[in-house]
Design an enzyme around this catalytic site. Structure first.
Site, PDB file in Angstrom:
ATOM      1  N   GLU A  85      85.333  16.251 -10.486  1.00 44.73           N
ATOM      2  CA  GLU A  85      84.993  17.519 -11.136  1.00 44.73           C
ATOM      3  C   GLU A  85      83.557  17.939 -10.841  1.00 44.73           C
ATOM      4  OE1 GLU A  85      87.186  19.386 -12.341  1.00 44.73           O
ATOM      5  OE2 GLU A  85      88.813  17.916 -12.316  1.00 44.73           O
ATOM      6  N   HIS A  92      83.229  19.486  -7.456  1.00 46.99           N
ATOM      7  CA  HIS A  92      83.477  20.929  -7.382  1.00 46.99           C
ATOM      8  C   HIS A  92      82.182  21.709  -7.569  1.00 46.99           C
ATOM      9  CE1 HIS A  92      87.798  21.145  -7.029  1.00 46.99           C
ATOM     10  NE2 HIS A  92      88.014  20.446  -8.127  1.00 46.99           N
TER      11      HIS A  92
END
Length: 265
Positions: A125, A128
């Site tokens: 995450e 990203h």
């Protein structure tokens, strides 16, 4: 007008060209401050609308892992203040937003059963964020919207028969031909970045494969890959395994340098 719009689009693309951490060319039209503002606003809204877990032990565990991953980020990200919130939600999910925000759903802790598996998700995450995928998606959406509007005007000016049907087809083409595959490339890139981050932080990269086996067993990724924004779990596992030798070496180096995470729930 058509030439003017095309010139504007071409200029925007040239100005917004960047290179991702894996060397992929990308278009990012928005500034870091704009993206941080979006991330701050989104996270504030989530905290207002979703119940937050207040269990001290659970929050300490999640923050322990997040801190280890954040510590190995590039300096511009490692040195910023991050806010980590555990949300009461049964879905096996987590996310990170520009501006320094991480959210973890309690449902994920039932799938990611140890520190290494949760580090896999958090590394992914945060990957990203440092790869500016949110910027890319917003930029892509803006360009596609402008292109479709231009196409509609051109069809209308030319009095093209069945122009409504053509525009609907163009919209579907953009969705399945550009947007979804592009999202899958983001997910694969975040997997690669996340694997490196967790290994550099001293977590066991082999547990990334176990995580996706758990996800698959729990039913995640049941949507056909052609219609999904995420690669199928089996494809993710194959990709991770192909990169495992390098990741294990990175973990070995990290452990030799004293990085040995001991986060327990």
């Amino acid at each position: 007008m058509k030439k003017l719009v095309l010139a504007v689009l071409a200029t925007a693309v040239l100005v917004g060209c960047k290179t991702s951490p894996t060397g992929r060319t990308q278009i990012a039209l928005y500034s870091d401050s704009q993206m941080s503002e979006m991330g701050t606003a989104s996270f504030a809204q989530m905290k207002e609308s979703q119940p937050i877990n207040t269990n001290v032990k659970t929050n300490a565990y999640v923050n322990c892992i997040a801190d280890k991953v954040i510590a190995v980020l590039p300096d511009e990200y490692a040195n910023q203040q991050w806010e980590v919130v555990v949300f009461e939600d049964d879905s096996a999910n987590a996310f990170a937003l520009p501006g320094g925000y991480i959210g973890v759903h309690t449902g994920l802790l039932k799938i990611a059963t140890n520190q290494d598996q949760l580090a896999t998700v958090l590394g992914h995450e945060v990957g990203h964020v440092i790869a500016e995928h949110s910027n890319e998606r917003v930029s892509q959406s803006s360009l596609i919207s402008t292109g479709l509007q231009l196409g509609s005007v051109a069809l209308e000016m030319g009095d093209v028969q069945y122009r409504n049907e053509i525009m609907q087809g163009l919209g579907l083409g953009a969705q399945y031909g550009v947007i979804l595959p592009f999202s899958r490339s983001h997910e694969s890139e975040a997997d690669t970045i996340g694997l490196d981050l967790m290994a550099e932080a001293g977590f066991n990269p082999q547990e990334s494969v176990t995580l996706w086996q758990n996800m698959s067993a729990a039913g995640s990724g049941s949507t056909p890959e052609f219609l999904s924004t995420h690669p199928a779990p089996s494809n993710r596992i194959s990709s991770l395994e192909s990169q495992m030798s390098k990741a294990i070496q990175e973990q070995s180096t990290a452990r030799a340098n004293g990085k040995n995470p001991q986060c327990t729930l």
